[in-house]
Design an enzyme around this catalytic site. Sequence first.
Site, PDB file in Angstrom:
ATOM      1  N   ASP A 288       0.834  -1.207   0.000  1.00  0.00           N
ATOM      2  CA  ASP A 288       0.000   0.000   0.000  1.00  0.00           C
ATOM      3  C   ASP A 288       0.872   1.262   0.000  1.00  0.00           C
ATOM      4  O   ASP A 288       1.691   1.434  -0.878  1.00  0.00           O
ATOM      5  CB  ASP A 288      -0.956  -0.079   1.206  1.00  0.00           C
ATOM      6  CG  ASP A 288      -2.015   1.002   1.222  1.00  0.00           C
ATOM      7  OD1 ASP A 288      -2.950   0.921   0.402  1.00  0.00           O
ATOM      8  OD2 ASP A 288      -1.907   1.916   2.051  1.00  0.00           O
TER       9      ASP A 288
ATOM     10  N   TRP B 247      -8.926   8.375  -1.071  1.00  0.00           N
ATOM     11  CA  TRP B 247      -7.919   9.044  -1.892  1.00  0.00           C
ATOM     12  C   TRP B 247      -8.342  10.473  -2.231  1.00  0.00           C
ATOM     13  O   TRP B 247      -7.492  11.346  -2.396  1.00  0.00           O
ATOM     14  CB  TRP B 247      -7.740   8.271  -3.198  1.00  0.00           C
ATOM     15  CG  TRP B 247      -6.712   7.190  -3.164  1.00  0.00           C
ATOM     16  CD1 TRP B 247      -6.477   6.291  -2.154  1.00  0.00           C
ATOM     17  CD2 TRP B 247      -5.772   6.877  -4.197  1.00  0.00           C
ATOM     18  NE1 TRP B 247      -5.473   5.436  -2.506  1.00  0.00           N
ATOM     19  CE2 TRP B 247      -5.021   5.772  -3.763  1.00  0.00           C
ATOM     20  CE3 TRP B 247      -5.527   7.405  -5.455  1.00  0.00           C
ATOM     21  CZ2 TRP B 247      -4.014   5.198  -4.534  1.00  0.00           C
ATOM     22  CZ3 TRP B 247      -4.527   6.841  -6.245  1.00  0.00           C
ATOM     23  CH2 TRP B 247      -3.770   5.749  -5.775  1.00  0.00           C
TER      24      TRP B 247
ATOM     25  N   TYR C 114      -1.470  11.774   1.641  1.00  0.00           N
ATOM     26  CA  TYR C 114      -2.290  11.662   0.432  1.00  0.00           C
ATOM     27  C   TYR C 114      -2.218  12.918  -0.433  1.00  0.00           C
ATOM     28  O   TYR C 114      -2.239  12.829  -1.660  1.00  0.00           O
ATOM     29  CB  TYR C 114      -3.727  11.325   0.811  1.00  0.00           C
ATOM     30  CG  TYR C 114      -3.879   9.852   1.128  1.00  0.00           C
ATOM     31  CD1 TYR C 114      -4.324   8.951   0.170  1.00  0.00           C
ATOM     32  CD2 TYR C 114      -3.541   9.352   2.381  1.00  0.00           C
ATOM     33  CE1 TYR C 114      -4.439   7.602   0.451  1.00  0.00           C
ATOM     34  CE2 TYR C 114      -3.639   7.994   2.672  1.00  0.00           C
ATOM     35  CZ  TYR C 114      -4.094   7.129   1.701  1.00  0.00           C
ATOM     36  OH  TYR C 114      -4.178   5.795   1.978  1.00  0.00           O
TER      37      TYR C 114
ATOM     38  N   HIS D  65      -7.413  -6.523  -0.082  1.00  0.00           N
ATOM     39  CA  HIS D  65      -6.329  -5.544  -0.087  1.00  0.00           C
ATOM     40  C   HIS D  65      -5.227  -5.837   0.922  1.00  0.00           C
ATOM     41  O   HIS D  65      -4.050  -5.628   0.644  1.00  0.00           O
ATOM     42  CB  HIS D  65      -6.916  -4.157   0.185  1.00  0.00           C
ATOM     43  CG  HIS D  65      -5.902  -3.071   0.324  1.00  0.00           C
ATOM     44  ND1 HIS D  65      -5.088  -2.679  -0.719  1.00  0.00           N
ATOM     45  CD2 HIS D  65      -5.549  -2.287   1.390  1.00  0.00           C
ATOM     46  CE1 HIS D  65      -4.291  -1.694  -0.308  1.00  0.00           C
ATOM     47  NE2 HIS D  65      -4.553  -1.446   0.956  1.00  0.00           N
TER      48      HIS D  65
END
Length: 291
Positions: free
Chosen positions: A103, A149, A210, A271
């Site tokens: 990730d 995101w 981010y 994930h």
Amino acid sequence: MNHFTSFDIVRDGVALHGRVGGTGRPLLLLHGHPQTHAIWHRVAPALAAHFTVVLMDLRGYGDSGRPAPDPAHRNYSKREMALDALAVMRHHGFDRFQVLAHDRGARVAHRLAADHPSAVERLMVLDIAPTLGMYANTSEAFARAYWHWFFLIQPPPLPEALLDADPARYVRSVMGGRHAGLAAFAPEALAEYERCAALPGASASICEDYRASATIDLDHDREDVAAGRRLAMPLRVLWGEHGAVGKCFDVLALWRERADDVAGQALPCGHYVPEEAPDALLREALAFFHS
């Protein structure tokens, strides 16, 4: 991970926390969001039977430092985080090493391999495609699945305020909203993620991570593409067959745009590969890093 020893170092005023254990060739493990180095608890002990395993908390996460935000988001660029990783490995006497990363940590590992190719011998990344490729090929399905995101990059202070209002709820919402739900996580690990998400400055750091990926990190990626810089070391890419990355992107095709020696496949999980499919990951890691 009782046989691992904790360490703390400082690079350019930023504290970096982690653990080290095992013997053999050095292997760096980097975690993702919204987690800490605890994601490796199901695989690190077995890896330590074969390698000197170094686990670290990325800046802004876990018990590492949380530098102040800056207008260009440079303090949370993957370039700075990669320099953190390089400093940690050099602190332990390793100038060349292998990397296993998930990730956000895998995005740091990509930048580490791009900026410092002589340091990275082999690279395995989990459940990501290159950041530039993912933003450039975003679909409605991906935006819905990876809503954070686009939420976390909004201007301060709104995202920070909403995270600060209930950090544990944010962690559980992000992690529990995926394929395996919260049942995939050991209670002790989940408690650790929640503890660290509630530390002072955590929300700002998460958002800046981010924001950097949507700005300065893309600039760095575009510079690599324009200059024709590609990863030359062996790259193994694994992703969850039930996760959004594999469903929304041609993962191997995007990596082959950025690297010369790429192979990989989906694993039977979502994930959170190190916690959902530790046995499959161990088989892959031992085969790849022993090559």
